[in-house]
Design an enzyme around this catalytic site. Structure first.
Site, mmCIF file in Angstrom:
data_model
loop_
_atom_site.group_PDB
_atom_site.id
_atom_site.type_symbol
_atom_site.label_atom_id
_atom_site.label_comp_id
_atom_site.label_asym_id
_atom_site.label_seq_id
_atom_site.Cartn_x
_atom_site.Cartn_y
_atom_site.Cartn_z
ATOM 1 N N LEU A 158 -22.391 11.853 19.285
ATOM 2 C CA LEU A 158 -21.424 12.805 18.721
ATOM 3 C C LEU A 158 -21.113 13.971 19.657
ATOM 4 C CD1 LEU A 158 -22.696 12.846 15.013
ATOM 5 C CD2 LEU A 158 -20.779 11.554 15.965
ATOM 6 N N LEU B 45 -18.393 1.864 25.085
ATOM 7 C CA LEU B 45 -17.349 2.883 25.259
ATOM 8 C C LEU B 45 -17.922 4.291 25.396
ATOM 9 C CD1 LEU B 45 -15.868 0.381 23.944
ATOM 10 C CD2 LEU B 45 -14.306 2.022 22.914
ATOM 11 N N TYR C 254 -16.250 11.835 37.669
ATOM 12 C CA TYR C 254 -16.020 10.927 36.540
ATOM 13 C C TYR C 254 -15.604 9.551 37.042
ATOM 14 C CZ TYR C 254 -13.363 8.651 32.813
ATOM 15 O OH TYR C 254 -12.863 7.730 31.923
ATOM 16 N N ASN D 232 -3.573 5.225 30.511
ATOM 17 C CA ASN D 232 -3.633 6.451 29.705
ATOM 18 C C ASN D 232 -3.344 6.170 28.240
ATOM 19 O OD1 ASN D 232 -2.103 7.065 32.547
ATOM 20 N ND2 ASN D 232 -3.782 8.473 32.143
ATOM 21 N N ILE E 121 2.667 22.446 31.568
ATOM 22 C CA ILE E 121 2.501 21.310 32.473
ATOM 23 C C ILE E 121 1.759 21.777 33.713
ATOM 24 C CG2 ILE E 121 3.720 19.680 33.964
ATOM 25 C CD1 ILE E 121 6.014 19.686 31.938
#
Length: 314
Positions: free
Chosen positions: A33, A78, A146, A175, A205
């Site tokens: 979690l 996952l 990552y 994505n 952005i």
């Protein structure tokens, strides 16, 4: 089948769980979690095939040993640290979760002969060329810890296929967006833009906005994840999934808000990890799994916006 989903309370994870339950499998979920939310499973835990939610860490060997006594057929892995900026600031945490955690899971899968489907990422790739999409043999360029951790874990996963003949599949979705994605921070550009639109705020952005993304609706993604686990042909393979078209962040913002005055550009927080062009070639998934996306970007945006409205996240 008996199936374990790690990270099953997360955004994509809960959709994978839903698809598996619809396919009448017995499903267990393990999640610490740290990124997911238990509420994401609220509508799923009453299903007769939902067996158990375990609050646990994939780095906890004792927890995994107990879990794997259930004799699973497939483990959909996952669970991960997924925030690029966090990985730059705290690489040790990302490495521990994404590489060491994956190793501990692999060991249990090896002991019990459980197929693993490993969720990697399109962030491992070099930018796409102007014309051709990114296929599985495309050059990789891990521009963040990552992406580096995901590549390291991919290699470990594939090594178990070659060294132990363990059935494994590495998947690299592009994505992904849709309902249940977080709407703040790095929750995903679509979710963040839609929330700001609905809240009457400006859409910010990073950089000049010419960077492109290949946006895959989450139900298409979950179907891809699940079906890669069902397929024996996919064993030992790396497989992409995406929409097959890219869109610039500038065009996405205009598509969502339809008012240029509500769009602003701000300095990029991690320009070194930005991939200028992401465009997926999903031909392998189509050939091997018979998979292709069915939701258009317009449909996906509409469904996501409706969900954000319904959850009072604005």
């Amino acid at each position: 089948m008996k199936i374990l989903v790690t990270g099953g309370t997360g955004f994509i994870g809960r959709w994978v769980v839903e698809k598996l339950l619809k396919d009448k499998h017995d499903v267990w979920v393990v999640d610490d979690l740290s990124n997911g939310r238990l509420e994401n499973l609220e509508t799923l835990t009453d299903n007769e095939n939902f067996q158990e939610f375990v609050s646990g860490d994939i780095k906890d060997k004792a927890c995994l040993a107990t879990l794997f006594e259930n004799n699973f057929d497939i483990c959909y892995h996952l669970a991960a640290s997924i925030n690029v900026q966090d990985s730059i600031e705290q690489p040790q945490t990302t490495f521990a979760n994404d590489v060491i955690g994956t190793f501990h899971l692999l060991e249990e899968c090896r002991k019990h002969r459980v197929k693993m489907v490993f969720m990697s990422t399109c962030m491992v790739y070099e930018k796409a060329s102007e014309l051709t999409g990114i296929s599985e043999g495309y050059p990789v360029k891990p521009a963040s810890p990552y992406a580096g951790s995901k590549l390291a874990a991919e290699n470990m996963v594939l090594s178990y296929f070659h060294a132990y003949q363990l059935p494994v599949t590495v998947i690299r979705p592009f994505n992904t967006y849709g309902p249940f994605q977080k709407t703040g921070g790095e929750g995903g550009v679509v979710a963040v833009f839609l929330k700001n639109k609905l809240s009457g705020n400006t859409l910010s952005i990073y950089g000049d906005g010419t960077q492109t993304r290949d946006l895959l609706y989450v139900e298409d993604c979950a179907r891809f994840v699940v079906e890669s686990g069902y397929s024996e042909r996919a064993n030992g393979e790396i497989i992409n999934a995406g929409f097959g078209k890219d869109i610039s962040i500038n065009d996405l913002a205009e598509m969502i808000v339809k008012d240029k005055t509500r769009i602003r550009h701000i300095p990029h927080i991690h320009p070194q990890s930005e991939i200028p062009k992401l465009l997926c070639n999903y031909q392998k998934a189509k050939d091997m799994l018979g998979w292709q996306p069915v939701f258009s970007l317009e449909e996906g945006l509409q469904k996501t916006e409706q969900w954000i409205k319904s959850t009072n996240l604005i």
